[in-house]
Scaffold this active site. Structure first.
Site, PDB file in Angstrom:
ATOM      1  CD  GLU A 159     -19.566   8.829   2.338  1.00  0.00           C
ATOM      2  OE1 GLU A 159     -19.617   7.608   2.592  1.00  0.00           O
ATOM      3  OE2 GLU A 159     -18.487   9.469   2.265  1.00  0.00           O
ATOM      4  CD  GLU A 191     -14.759   3.848  -0.110  1.00  0.00           C
ATOM      5  OE1 GLU A 191     -14.030   3.178   0.642  1.00  0.00           O
ATOM      6  OE2 GLU A 191     -15.779   4.440   0.269  1.00  0.00           O
ATOM      7  CD1 TRP A 227      -4.280  -2.564   1.033  1.00  0.00           C
ATOM      8  CD2 TRP A 227      -3.328  -0.959   2.267  1.00  0.00           C
ATOM      9  NE1 TRP A 227      -4.634  -1.346   0.500  1.00  0.00           N
ATOM     10  CE2 TRP A 227      -4.059  -0.360   1.223  1.00  0.00           C
ATOM     11  CE3 TRP A 227      -2.643  -0.144   3.166  1.00  0.00           C
ATOM     12  CZ2 TRP A 227      -4.131   1.030   1.058  1.00  0.00           C
ATOM     13  CZ3 TRP A 227      -2.709   1.240   2.996  1.00  0.00           C
ATOM     14  CH2 TRP A 227      -3.444   1.808   1.961  1.00  0.00           C
ATOM     15  CG  ASN A 245      -0.223  -2.729  10.603  1.00  0.00           C
ATOM     16  OD1 ASN A 245      -0.237  -2.288   9.463  1.00  0.00           O
ATOM     17  ND2 ASN A 245      -0.971  -2.223  11.580  1.00  0.00           N
ATOM     18  N   GLY A 246       2.614  -1.525   9.398  1.00  0.00           N
ATOM     19  CA  GLY A 246       3.164  -0.168   9.504  1.00  0.00           C
ATOM     20  C   GLY A 246       4.270   0.032   8.484  1.00  0.00           C
ATOM     21  CB  CYS A 267      -0.717  -5.622   7.374  1.00  0.00           C
ATOM     22  SG  CYS A 267       0.217  -4.946   6.000  1.00  0.00           S
ATOM     23  NE  ARG A 320      -5.621  -4.589  11.126  1.00  0.00           N
ATOM     24  CZ  ARG A 320      -5.485  -3.555  11.967  1.00  0.00           C
ATOM     25  NH1 ARG A 320      -6.527  -3.159  12.645  1.00  0.00           N
ATOM     26  NH2 ARG A 320      -4.347  -2.914  12.101  1.00  0.00           N
ATOM     27  CG  HIS A 339     -18.947  28.704 -12.479  1.00  0.00           C
ATOM     28  ND1 HIS A 339     -19.050  29.971 -12.993  1.00  0.00           N
ATOM     29  CD2 HIS A 339     -19.946  28.583 -11.557  1.00  0.00           C
ATOM     30  CE1 HIS A 339     -20.052  30.613 -12.395  1.00  0.00           C
ATOM     31  NE2 HIS A 339     -20.615  29.790 -11.535  1.00  0.00           N
ATOM     32  CE  LYS A 390     -18.609   4.541   1.257  1.00  0.00           C
ATOM     33  NZ  LYS A 390     -18.211   5.645   2.030  1.00  0.00           N
ATOM     34  CE  LYS A 426     -14.504   0.208   8.232  1.00  0.00           C
ATOM     35  NZ  LYS A 426     -15.521   0.774   7.375  1.00  0.00           N
TER      36      LYS A 426
END
Ligand code: AGP
Length: 588
Positions: A464, A471, A74, A100-101, A2, A27, A487, A468, A583
């Site tokens: 990567e 996300e 968040w 936050n946390g 957050c 955030r 395989h 992307k 983020k």
């Protein structure tokens, strides 16, 4: 994670708090709220939605008062609801908090407080902080109140509280909290971006510090109640770098900053790179750890350090680090890579390795971050603040720094230093295909699955690229080692499948062409990312040819970033703030 913010000073607090939350929205952005202190009252307004929505809905910017706190959430504990949004009151409305946390012992504390008569309004872990402060604030002694409250809390947290008498206090334990120093006032924030528009003078609170902002004074204490002094730092970042400029979204702006990033990253740090290389050359084993996109850079670092610099490396994704501690010892070196320098899994890995006696090296974008400050030596990637939640320029900057380090270790035989300008120009050439990639994105808008293939040093780029796409567009995507296709994954391929194959003209090329033809016979649509056309591709995203093919990862990731960006736009998704993500993930 957050974002939390507090302000006390001569100016009206509400418009400042709203603007700060806007800057830190990356955030966490599922709900928003502020509290202002006015005429001995703490007034809270909050709701579900982003900063703009809630500001308009509740007219937040016009709330009266010269002191206040704010929050963007968040969610980790409790659904995304108005009750669970911050700020939280205790039983009375004399104190409000933002947090936050994670408070790990919140269940026990909640039971204890309920047995003392407290009534809870939310399902969050955070609300216990408000009730604890309220319980200890009987004598209006804000210092003792905060210390006693912190002594009860277990977990990684940072919180800021607003008291009816106009004072603000905050404390941190393994979560960032920073004071912004202004003429006639103070900010207290989880991120320098929260006050960078107003000042670049900051105090980075140490772990287990308490800050009290009263009238126009700042007092700092430790958890034992001793007054402490903390140095003032000038933040290097330019406020202009927060501006989107001509771009619709931060993510597209940051994608277009990458040619400059390739040219500049590490140039200012050549001295520190020397120190870094000396530490890297020493140990029996270098353990490289990171999360998400940074982990994909770690995989390329391992490839380059072990194959070119002959350094024995192991890569471990940070959330798995606690389970391999047995193999680490005091002769090991841990190289931790993190854009934010605040990712909880990475910090925990570094703390554990440090405890064992390993040397800690880190590569970060935030030089004042917790990871940088706990490292024996760290290098900055210097790509400026990255606001888009999906990492783009920070990845290319991390790669550029790794190439610069390995080039130095190979007495510049790798040719990265010598070819920076050429690589930057090659990146611009790839970015010039933006409109072509936009058209491809339109074709793939209904795709159910997208597979991204690569071999050798190109496989981490496949990972990567897939990340992307996931996300930004919420389409299922998977990075696959091309040689593993037969395989198992080949069973997934049919005429509705889209496959991107990363296939520059190097020693992996022929084998990849064989794979592409196998896929083609199953009817899939193939997009080739290569400097060499092939009939197997339905679409070719052309890369400029690069002499030393080991440098291709620097440019071959770009088409995948742009594709993911336009898939987001075409599917009406905000590319800067993808759902359910933040983020930097500061909780485990
Ligand atoms: C990447 O686009 C994501 N934002 C995420 O995977 C990120 O890379 C990961 O959380 C690690 O963050 P860090 O580099 O700040 O440690």
């Amino acid at each position: 994670m957050c974002s939390i913010i507090g302000y006390k000073g001569q100016l009206n607090a509400a418009p400042l708090l709203v603007n700060s939350l806007k800057q830190m929205e990356y955030r966490g952005y599922d709900s928003v709220g502020i509290a202002v202190i006015n005429n001995g009252k703490v007034i809270v307004k909050k709701g579900v939605g982003n900063v703009s929505n809630i500001t308009d809905k509740f007219d937040l910017s016009t709330m009266p008062g010269h002191a206040g706190i704010g929050h963007t959430r968040w969610a980790t504990h409790g659904q995304v609801t108005e009750e669970n949004a911050h700020p939280h009151y205790g039983c009375t409305n004399n104190i409000a908090i933002v947090h936050n946390g994670v408070i790990e012992n919140h269940h026990e504390l909640r039971d204890e407080l309920i047995s003392l008569g407290h009534r809870f309004k939310s399902d969050t872990d955070s609300e216990v902080i408000a009730h604890l402060l309220e319980g200890y604030y009987t004598k209006k002694d804000i210092k003792t109140t905060t210390i006693e409250t912190c002594r009860k809390l277990n977990g990684a947290y940072a919180f800021v509280a607003a008291f009816e008498d106009g004072r603000i206090c905050g404390s941190r334990c393994d979560q960032p909290l920073i004071i912004g120093m202004l003429e006639g006032g103070y900010f207290i924030s989880s991120d320098v971006l929260g006050f960078l528009k107003h000042t670049d003078r900051a105090i980075f609170l140490h772990n287990r510090d308490i800050a009290i902002i009263d009238s126009n004074a700042l007092q700092l204490y430790d958890f034992e109640g001793n007054a402490v002094n903390r140095e003032t730092t000038q933040v290097a970042w330019e406020v202009s770098s927060l501006d989107k400029g001509k771009y619709a979204f931060h993510t597209l702006k940051e994608i277009h900053e990458q040619p400059t990033v390739v040219e500049k990253t590490g140039i200012k740090n050549l001295g520190k790179i020397e120190e870094f290389c000396n530490i890297l050359e020493d140990p029996r084993t270098v353990y490289i750890t990171a999360s998400g996109t940074s982990y994909h850079c770690a995989l390329i670092a391992k490839y380059l350090l072990s194959s070119l610099a002959k350094i024995h490396c192991e890569t471990i994704v940070s959330s798995e680090f606690p389970y391999i501690l047995e193999s680490i010892d005091d002769s090991s070196v841990l190289l931790a890579i993190s854009q934010s320098g605040e990712t909880a899994d990475v910090l925990e890995a570094a703390r554990a390795a440090k405890q064992i006696g390993s040397k800690i090296l880190s590569i970060v974008n935030v030089p004042t971050s917790s990871l940088a400050r706990m490292s024996d030596s760290f290098l900055e990637i210097e790509c400026g603040p990255e606001v888009g939640v999906a990492a783009t320029k920070s990845f290319t900057a991390q790669l550029s720094l790794i190439y610069a380090i390995v080039d130095r270790m190979c007495n510049y035989g790798l040719g990265f230093q010598a070819n920076r300008k050429f690589l930057a120009e090659a990146s611009r050439e790839v970015l010039d295909q933006e409109s072509k990639i936009q058209i491809i994105a339109d074709k793939l808008r209904q795709a159910r699955d997208i597979y991204v293939l690569g071999r050798s040093i190109h496989y981490p780029i496949a990972l990567e690229g897939a990340l992307k796409i996931k996300e930004l567009s919420y389409i299922h995507a998977e990075g696959i080692v091309a040689g593993e296709l037969k395989h198992g994954p080949l069973a997934l391929i049919d005429k509705n499948t889209y496959v991107v194959i990363i296939n520059p003209d190097d020693r992996t090329h022929c084998d990849n062409v064989v794979s592409a033809r196998e896929i083609k016979t199953r009817g899939a649509t193939i997009i080739g990312i290569s400097n060499k056309p092939d009939e197997a591709y339905d679409i070719l995203l052309k890369l400029p040819s690069i002499g030393n093919s080991i440098l291709y990862p620097i440019i071959e990731v770009l088409p995948l970033q742009i594709l993911a960006y336009y898939l987001a736009l075409i599917r009406n998704i905000d590319p800067d703030y993808p759902r359910n993500l933040a983020k930097s993930v500061t909780v485990k």
